[in-house]
Structure formats: C-alpha cells, structure tokens
Write a protein that holds these residues in place. Sequence first.
Motif, PDB file in Angstrom:
ATOM      1  N   GLY A 156     -35.973  -5.004  28.457  1.00  0.00           N
ATOM      2  CA  GLY A 156     -35.249  -5.446  29.643  1.00  0.00           C
ATOM      3  C   GLY A 156     -33.798  -5.751  29.345  1.00  0.00           C
ATOM      4  O   GLY A 156     -32.897  -5.399  30.110  1.00  0.00           O
ATOM      5  N   LYS A 157     -33.573  -6.404  28.215  1.00  0.00           N
ATOM      6  CA  LYS A 157     -32.192  -6.723  27.819  1.00  0.00           C
ATOM      7  C   LYS A 157     -31.402  -5.459  27.503  1.00  0.00           C
ATOM      8  O   LYS A 157     -30.234  -5.328  27.878  1.00  0.00           O
ATOM      9  CB  LYS A 157     -32.197  -7.657  26.614  1.00  0.00           C
ATOM     10  CG  LYS A 157     -32.700  -9.051  26.940  1.00  0.00           C
ATOM     11  CD  LYS A 157     -32.717  -9.928  25.711  1.00  0.00           C
ATOM     12  CE  LYS A 157     -33.297 -11.298  26.035  1.00  0.00           C
ATOM     13  NZ  LYS A 157     -33.359 -12.168  24.870  1.00  0.00           N
ATOM     14  N   VAL A 158     -32.057  -4.516  26.799  1.00  0.00           N
ATOM     15  CA  VAL A 158     -31.384  -3.245  26.475  1.00  0.00           C
ATOM     16  C   VAL A 158     -31.050  -2.483  27.758  1.00  0.00           C
ATOM     17  O   VAL A 158     -29.987  -1.875  27.878  1.00  0.00           O
ATOM     18  CB  VAL A 158     -32.262  -2.401  25.522  1.00  0.00           C
ATOM     19  CG1 VAL A 158     -31.707  -1.003  25.354  1.00  0.00           C
ATOM     20  CG2 VAL A 158     -32.382  -3.086  24.170  1.00  0.00           C
ATOM     21  N   THR A 159     -31.957  -2.543  28.734  1.00  0.00           N
ATOM     22  CA  THR A 159     -31.705  -1.874  30.011  1.00  0.00           C
ATOM     23  C   THR A 159     -30.469  -2.444  30.692  1.00  0.00           C
ATOM     24  O   THR A 159     -29.622  -1.694  31.193  1.00  0.00           O
ATOM     25  CB  THR A 159     -32.931  -2.012  30.937  1.00  0.00           C
ATOM     26  OG1 THR A 159     -34.078  -1.490  30.278  1.00  0.00           O
ATOM     27  CG2 THR A 159     -32.718  -1.291  32.243  1.00  0.00           C
ATOM     28  N   TRP A 160     -30.366  -3.770  30.716  1.00  0.00           N
ATOM     29  CA  TRP A 160     -29.195  -4.400  31.345  1.00  0.00           C
ATOM     30  C   TRP A 160     -27.902  -4.041  30.611  1.00  0.00           C
ATOM     31  O   TRP A 160     -26.875  -3.783  31.236  1.00  0.00           O
ATOM     32  CB  TRP A 160     -29.358  -5.921  31.393  1.00  0.00           C
ATOM     33  CG  TRP A 160     -30.188  -6.359  32.559  1.00  0.00           C
ATOM     34  CD1 TRP A 160     -31.482  -6.771  32.529  1.00  0.00           C
ATOM     35  CD2 TRP A 160     -29.784  -6.403  33.921  1.00  0.00           C
ATOM     36  NE1 TRP A 160     -31.897  -7.076  33.802  1.00  0.00           N
ATOM     37  CE2 TRP A 160     -30.888  -6.863  34.676  1.00  0.00           C
ATOM     38  CE3 TRP A 160     -28.601  -6.106  34.586  1.00  0.00           C
ATOM     39  CZ2 TRP A 160     -30.841  -7.024  36.058  1.00  0.00           C
ATOM     40  CZ3 TRP A 160     -28.558  -6.264  35.970  1.00  0.00           C
ATOM     41  CH2 TRP A 160     -29.659  -6.719  36.679  1.00  0.00           C
ATOM     42  N   ILE A 161     -27.957  -4.016  29.299  1.00  0.00           N
ATOM     43  CA  ILE A 161     -26.754  -3.686  28.513  1.00  0.00           C
ATOM     44  C   ILE A 161     -26.341  -2.239  28.758  1.00  0.00           C
ATOM     45  O   ILE A 161     -25.152  -1.943  28.993  1.00  0.00           O
ATOM     46  CB  ILE A 161     -27.002  -3.955  27.011  1.00  0.00           C
ATOM     47  CG1 ILE A 161     -27.133  -5.459  26.763  1.00  0.00           C
ATOM     48  CG2 ILE A 161     -25.898  -3.361  26.153  1.00  0.00           C
ATOM     49  CD1 ILE A 161     -27.621  -5.821  25.376  1.00  0.00           C
ATOM     50  N   GLN A 179     -40.564   1.274  29.621  1.00  0.00           N
ATOM     51  CA  GLN A 179     -41.028  -0.020  30.110  1.00  0.00           C
ATOM     52  C   GLN A 179     -42.340   0.133  30.853  1.00  0.00           C
ATOM     53  O   GLN A 179     -42.612   1.160  31.458  1.00  0.00           O
ATOM     54  CB  GLN A 179     -39.975  -0.632  31.036  1.00  0.00           C
ATOM     55  CG  GLN A 179     -38.717  -1.003  30.308  1.00  0.00           C
ATOM     56  CD  GLN A 179     -37.680  -1.589  31.236  1.00  0.00           C
ATOM     57  OE1 GLN A 179     -37.951  -1.848  32.393  1.00  0.00           O
ATOM     58  NE2 GLN A 179     -36.479  -1.795  30.720  1.00  0.00           N
ATOM     59  N   ALA A 212     -37.796 -12.345  29.680  1.00  0.00           N
ATOM     60  CA  ALA A 212     -37.045 -11.116  29.466  1.00  0.00           C
ATOM     61  C   ALA A 212     -37.471 -10.497  28.134  1.00  0.00           C
ATOM     62  O   ALA A 212     -37.475 -11.155  27.101  1.00  0.00           O
ATOM     63  CB  ALA A 212     -35.553 -11.409  29.455  1.00  0.00           C
ATOM     64  N   THR A 213     -37.849  -9.246  28.194  1.00  0.00           N
ATOM     65  CA  THR A 213     -38.247  -8.547  26.988  1.00  0.00           C
ATOM     66  C   THR A 213     -37.039  -7.879  26.362  1.00  0.00           C
ATOM     67  O   THR A 213     -35.971  -7.795  26.972  1.00  0.00           O
ATOM     68  CB  THR A 213     -39.313  -7.489  27.311  1.00  0.00           C
ATOM     69  OG1 THR A 213     -38.727  -6.523  28.190  1.00  0.00           O
ATOM     70  CG2 THR A 213     -40.530  -8.109  27.967  1.00  0.00           C
ATOM     71  N   ALA A 214     -37.233  -7.360  25.175  1.00  0.00           N
ATOM     72  CA  ALA A 214     -36.135  -6.667  24.501  1.00  0.00           C
ATOM     73  C   ALA A 214     -35.735  -5.419  25.275  1.00  0.00           C
ATOM     74  O   ALA A 214     -34.542  -5.114  25.405  1.00  0.00           O
ATOM     75  CB  ALA A 214     -36.558  -6.307  23.076  1.00  0.00           C
ATOM     76  N   ARG A 261     -41.054 -15.433  37.687  1.00  0.00           N
ATOM     77  CA  ARG A 261     -40.175 -14.699  36.790  1.00  0.00           C
ATOM     78  C   ARG A 261     -40.784 -14.647  35.399  1.00  0.00           C
ATOM     79  O   ARG A 261     -41.087 -15.658  34.790  1.00  0.00           O
ATOM     80  CB  ARG A 261     -38.815 -15.393  36.755  1.00  0.00           C
ATOM     81  CG  ARG A 261     -37.795 -14.633  35.967  1.00  0.00           C
ATOM     82  CD  ARG A 261     -36.475 -15.367  36.024  1.00  0.00           C
ATOM     83  NE  ARG A 261     -35.569 -14.764  35.077  1.00  0.00           N
ATOM     84  CZ  ARG A 261     -34.397 -14.276  35.413  1.00  0.00           C
ATOM     85  NH1 ARG A 261     -34.010 -14.337  36.656  1.00  0.00           N
ATOM     86  NH2 ARG A 261     -33.619 -13.750  34.503  1.00  0.00           N
TER      87      ARG A 261
END
Length: 121
Positions: free
Chosen positions: A50-55, A23, A46-48, A43
Amino acid sequence: MENVVLIIHLLLALGLIAVVLMQRSEGGGLGMGGGGGGAMAGRSAATALGKVTWILAACFIVTSITLTILAAQKSSGSSVLDRIGTQAPAATEESTPAIPSADDLLPPAQGDNAPLIPQAN
C-alpha cells in the motif's frame, strides 16, 4: 530532458500496474475473493504494498505534471503551421460563405406547397 522524464514516467506506470495487481482484493469486488472484513471492518493497517502504491502514484503524478510543463514550454509562442514550415492561407472575402438572408431562415408560409427537402432536378 523530456525523453528522460518520459522513460521514468513509463517505468513508474509499469511499476504501478505491477504493484496494484499484486495486492489482494478487499471485499469481493465483482463477487470474487477477499473474504472477511472489507469496508465494514474499519481502516486496516497500511501494508508495504500500500505504501509503495502511494509512493509510485505520487511520483507518477509528478512526472505527468513535469511532462505537461515541458510540452507547454516547448510549444509556447509557436503554431502548428510554424512547425510545418508553411504559412496559413490569407482569408479573403471570396472564401468566406455568404450569410443567408433573414427570409431564408423563416419557416415556410401557411399556404406554401414547396417541398421541405431539396429535390435533385
């Protein structure tokens, strides 16, 4: 079961490290890189990554809790000494140190010239 969860946990940790390192910086931490916007721009979308990080982070926490539960179930009702195969020594009165008397705990008297540090005589 525990080994499978542990392997998944390690893979998630490596994946999380890789995704976070990919990132881009947002706001020049330590005065480097990034550029425009930062925390003042509101804000961002949300990038891809960022979403993968949360998952990955959520899965990492789930496997951490699962490993904790498995370890607690594995050790419930037993002691470390039970797993070694030796028994704990029985407590006897001879092995317990004597409790000092109340006179030993008081500060020295006003005229007492005895050294406060034990001497090796």
